[in-house]
Write an enzyme that holds these catalytic residues in place. Structure first.
Site, PDB file in Angstrom:
ATOM      1  N   HIS A 225      15.696  85.205  49.861  1.00 41.27           N
ATOM      2  CA  HIS A 225      14.550  85.993  50.364  1.00 41.27           C
ATOM      3  C   HIS A 225      13.832  85.113  51.395  1.00 41.27           C
ATOM      4  O   HIS A 225      14.459  84.674  52.357  1.00 41.27           O
ATOM      5  CB  HIS A 225      13.707  86.385  49.149  1.00 41.27           C
ATOM      6  CG  HIS A 225      12.624  87.397  49.389  1.00 41.27           C
ATOM      7  ND1 HIS A 225      12.493  88.107  50.544  1.00 41.27           N
ATOM      8  CD2 HIS A 225      11.597  87.821  48.580  1.00 41.27           C
ATOM      9  CE1 HIS A 225      11.431  88.916  50.446  1.00 41.27           C
ATOM     10  NE2 HIS A 225      10.871  88.761  49.266  1.00 41.27           N
ATOM     11  N   HIS A 265      21.330  91.727  55.269  1.00 40.97           N
ATOM     12  CA  HIS A 265      20.133  92.340  54.707  1.00 40.97           C
ATOM     13  C   HIS A 265      20.543  93.472  53.799  1.00 40.97           C
ATOM     14  O   HIS A 265      21.549  94.144  54.065  1.00 40.97           O
ATOM     15  CB  HIS A 265      19.213  92.864  55.829  1.00 40.97           C
ATOM     16  CG  HIS A 265      17.818  93.063  55.367  1.00 40.97           C
ATOM     17  ND1 HIS A 265      17.408  94.224  54.759  1.00 40.97           N
ATOM     18  CD2 HIS A 265      16.742  92.237  55.388  1.00 40.97           C
ATOM     19  CE1 HIS A 265      16.130  94.108  54.435  1.00 40.97           C
ATOM     20  NE2 HIS A 265      15.702  92.913  54.800  1.00 40.97           N
ATOM     21  N   ASP A 316      14.323  86.010  59.249  1.00 40.19           N
ATOM     22  CA  ASP A 316      14.269  84.565  59.021  1.00 40.19           C
ATOM     23  C   ASP A 316      15.065  83.780  60.057  1.00 40.19           C
ATOM     24  O   ASP A 316      14.806  82.591  60.259  1.00 40.19           O
ATOM     25  CB  ASP A 316      14.788  84.234  57.617  1.00 40.19           C
ATOM     26  CG  ASP A 316      13.805  84.662  56.544  1.00 40.19           C
ATOM     27  OD1 ASP A 316      12.599  84.592  56.799  1.00 40.19           O
ATOM     28  OD2 ASP A 316      14.254  85.082  55.463  1.00 40.19           O
TER      29      ASP A 316
HETATM   30  N1  ACO Z   1      26.578  84.961  55.099  1.00 37.32           N
HETATM   31  C1  ACO Z   1      27.835  85.216  54.758  1.00 37.32           C
HETATM   32  N2  ACO Z   1      28.215  86.297  54.068  1.00 37.32           N
HETATM   33  C2  ACO Z   1      27.253  87.164  53.720  1.00 37.32           C
HETATM   34  C3  ACO Z   1      25.909  86.976  54.044  1.00 37.32           C
HETATM   35  C4  ACO Z   1      25.581  85.817  54.773  1.00 37.32           C
HETATM   36  N3  ACO Z   1      24.326  85.556  55.123  1.00 37.32           N
HETATM   37  N4  ACO Z   1      25.187  87.996  53.578  1.00 37.32           N
HETATM   38  C5  ACO Z   1      26.027  88.819  52.964  1.00 37.32           C
HETATM   39  N5  ACO Z   1      27.278  88.311  53.039  1.00 37.32           N
HETATM   40  C6  ACO Z   1      28.495  88.910  52.519  1.00 37.32           C
HETATM   41  C7  ACO Z   1      28.636  88.568  51.041  1.00 37.32           C
HETATM   42  O1  ACO Z   1      29.343  87.380  50.835  1.00 37.32           O
HETATM   43  C8  ACO Z   1      29.385  89.770  50.548  1.00 37.32           C
HETATM   44  O2  ACO Z   1      30.756  89.638  50.906  1.00 37.32           O
HETATM   45  P1  ACO Z   1      31.923  90.089  49.900  1.00 37.32           P
HETATM   46  O3  ACO Z   1      31.680  91.550  49.662  1.00 37.32           O
HETATM   47  O4  ACO Z   1      33.144  89.735  50.641  1.00 37.32           O
HETATM   48  O5  ACO Z   1      31.658  89.263  48.664  1.00 37.32           O
HETATM   49  C9  ACO Z   1      28.821  90.914  51.376  1.00 37.32           C
HETATM   50  O6  ACO Z   1      28.359  90.313  52.581  1.00 37.32           O
HETATM   51  C10 ACO Z   1      27.682  91.646  50.702  1.00 37.32           C
HETATM   52  O7  ACO Z   1      26.723  90.680  50.258  1.00 37.32           O
HETATM   53  P2  ACO Z   1      25.685  90.935  49.095  1.00 37.32           P
HETATM   54  O8  ACO Z   1      25.135  89.620  48.661  1.00 37.32           O
HETATM   55  O9  ACO Z   1      26.277  91.810  48.040  1.00 37.32           O
HETATM   56  O10 ACO Z   1      24.605  91.784  49.873  1.00 37.32           O
HETATM   57  P3  ACO Z   1      23.139  91.960  49.433  1.00 37.32           P
HETATM   58  O11 ACO Z   1      22.640  93.209  50.000  1.00 37.32           O
HETATM   59  O12 ACO Z   1      23.005  91.764  47.971  1.00 37.32           O
HETATM   60  O13 ACO Z   1      22.476  90.671  50.129  1.00 37.32           O
HETATM   61  C11 ACO Z   1      21.139  89.183  51.266  1.00 37.32           C
HETATM   62  C12 ACO Z   1      21.442  90.660  50.996  1.00 37.32           C
HETATM   63  C13 ACO Z   1      20.750  88.499  49.952  1.00 37.32           C
HETATM   64  C14 ACO Z   1      19.958  89.103  52.207  1.00 37.32           C
HETATM   65  C15 ACO Z   1      22.372  88.489  51.857  1.00 37.32           C
HETATM   66  O14 ACO Z   1      22.721  89.095  53.062  1.00 37.32           O
HETATM   67  C16 ACO Z   1      22.182  86.985  52.034  1.00 37.32           C
HETATM   68  O15 ACO Z   1      22.415  86.228  51.098  1.00 37.32           O
HETATM   69  N6  ACO Z   1      21.739  86.543  53.245  1.00 37.32           N
HETATM   70  C17 ACO Z   1      21.451  85.145  53.453  1.00 37.32           C
HETATM   71  C18 ACO Z   1      20.056  84.818  52.962  1.00 37.32           C
HETATM   72  C19 ACO Z   1      19.001  85.395  53.852  1.00 37.32           C
HETATM   73  O16 ACO Z   1      19.055  85.298  55.064  1.00 37.32           O
HETATM   74  N7  ACO Z   1      17.965  85.970  53.227  1.00 37.32           N
HETATM   75  C20 ACO Z   1      16.833  86.542  53.923  1.00 37.32           C
HETATM   76  C21 ACO Z   1      16.857  88.034  53.832  1.00 37.32           C
HETATM   77  S1  ACO Z   1      15.519  88.761  54.758  1.00 37.32           S
HETATM   78  C22 ACO Z   1      14.149  88.406  53.843  1.00 37.32           C
HETATM   79  O17 ACO Z   1      14.183  88.335  52.646  1.00 37.32           O
HETATM   80  C23 ACO Z   1      12.940  88.115  54.561  1.00 37.32           C
END
Ligand code: ACO
Length: 380
Positions: A225, A265, A316
């Site tokens: 987050h 996201h 971010d």
């Molecule tokens: N880098 C690489 N792969 C990613 C990323 C990333 N940043 N984000 C998602 N993925 C991939 C996952 O590995 C997954 O792949 P798979 O299906 O092959 O396993 C797929 O995309 C789906 O990911 P989930 O984690 O299920 O998606 P979710 O909707 O739960 O996650 C999240 C959203 C937590 C923001 C995720 O994209 C992430 O971890 N991003 C990095 C952290 C980040 O930037 N957070 C800030 C978010 S904005 C905010 O809160 C202000």
């Protein structure tokens, strides 16, 4: 995925509409963010953070008299109780700045006579105090850990100006104040994100505003987050220190199945509009200074993650280089996010309490069934 009991395995409440809100809406397909009917591009360009706070708390943008009154109230509430400053003096050097903020905000409640008063008027006054004091906590903590004394805010200035002044001990220029103010506007609210949901869950038990906001700070701290902005800057600095090619660096992360912070996201399926606004800010700042390194690294990473994983940046990603170029310490990035989001958390709490119902979902039980207790002497 169904388990053998026939229940679905539910993860992360994805797509679940948990409650109704009039505060902000996100169109994840179109990449649109709206606060109370106003597009974020319009607000970022034409409204100050204080105007947005008024909008979130009251439903409409303020007229001049209303804005002046809000600013007066915020100014009057800014001073930190001395015991809270004492706590900031005593926290260990190794503490996570978000843990410090969470502790200090919780402590604010100890020194607020109205902490448990639950009238709408008392809650409004607490929202004002919380929002006014959060920047003072962050700035005081940042100075104390550098061996400097906290600085009192200047009376007439905006929250953006005052925060930078209390932090650095010198008045920021117009460009820095303006950029920081835009950052505050962009981070003020964002639908039912994890920390806002946390605050509403706590508020729905009729616990108090300090408990709810402390919980929200705890949720925002996580790297999935708000904690992602600090991690983004760490990545950019690591690339720089190693003299690495940002494309190779990020490809290696992806090959190792690591997440690239600042991408992806739960709701957006396209560019987060806040990221687009900040990308343009970083570009302009970089060109103005003739120093485009952070922007160049960021764009190389963006293009690689987009082409390899189809993921777009979130807020971010570009807030990291924006804050860094303003001279802010990376480990204050997430507390600064909290400073702004306090506007949204408190607005959501006020909304929750207007028509409260306990938030209490259920879990699909996917564990074992039908077991009986054997005496402990007979257990393996
Ligand atoms: N880098 C690489 N792969 C990613 C990323 C990333 N940043 N984000 C998602 N993925 C991939 C996952 O590995 C997954 O792949 P798979 O299906 O092959 O396993 C797929 O995309 C789906 O990911 P989930 O984690 O299920 O998606 P979710 O909707 O739960 O996650 C999240 C959203 C937590 C923001 C995720 O994209 C992430 O971890 N991003 C990095 C952290 C980040 O930037 N957070 C800030 C978010 S904005 C905010 O809160 C202000």
């Amino acid at each position: 995925m169904a388990n053998k009991n026939g229940s679905e395995k539910v993860r992360g409440l994805e797509g679940v509409i948990a409650l109704s809100s009039e505060l902000s809406s996100i169109d994840g397909e179109e990449g649109k963010l709206v606060y109370r009917g106003y597009d974020i591009y319009d607000l970022a360009e034409n409204a100050s953070f204080e105007e947005v706070v008024y909008l979130l708390w009251n439903g409409d943008l303020p007229n001049q008299g209303e804005l002046d009154a809000l600013k007066r109230d915020l100014r009057a509430a800014r001073e930190l109780p001395e015991p809270v400053i004492d706590i900031l003096r005593k926290v260990p050097d190794t503490a996570h700045p978000m843990a410090v903020l969470r502790t200090a905000v919780s402590a604010l409640g100890l020194y607020d006579d109205e902490a448990d008063a639950d009238t709408p008027e008392a809650n409004r006054r607490k929202a004002t105090r919380l929002l006014a004091r959060t920047p003072a906590i962050i700035a005081a903590y940042a100075r104390l850990r550098d061996g400097k004394e906290p600085i009192a805010p200047l009376s007439e200035a905006s929250m953006a100006f005052n925060f930078l002044y209390m932090l650095n001990g010198e008045e920021p220029g117009t460009a820095a104040e303006d950029t920081f103010d835009t950052c505050l506007v962009l981070h003020a609210d964002h639908g039912l994100n994890a920390s806002t949901f946390t605050s509403r869950v706590i508020g729905s038990t009729l616990s108090d505003m300090y408990s709810a906001v402390s919980g929200a700070i705890g949720a925002l701290k996580g790297p999935l987050h708000g904690g992602a902005n600090r991690e983004v800057m760490r990545m950019l600095l690591d690339i720089d220190e190693k003299g690495a090619d940002p494309v190779d660096y990020v490809n290696e992360k992806l090959e190792n199945k690591e997440r690239v912070m600042g991408f992806g996201h739960r709701v957006y399926r396209t560019m987060d509009p806040r990221a687009a606004i900040l990308r343009d800010r970083v570009k302009a700042l970089s060109e103005e200074r003739g120093a485009t390194k952070w922007y160049d690294y960021s764009m190389a990473i963006l293009n690689t993650v987009k082409s390899e994983k189809g993921l777009d940046p979130n807020v971010d990603f570009f807030s990291a280089s924006t804050y860094y170029m303003m001279g802010l310490d990376p480990d204050l990035f997430t507390p600064i996010f909290a400073l702004s989001r306090s506007a949204g958390w408190t607005a959501h709490l006020l909304e929750q309490w207007e028509d409260n119902r306990l938030i209490r979902p259920r879990a699909a039980y996917v564990g074992k069934t039908g077991r009986t207790v054997t005496p402990i002497s007979e257990r393996a």
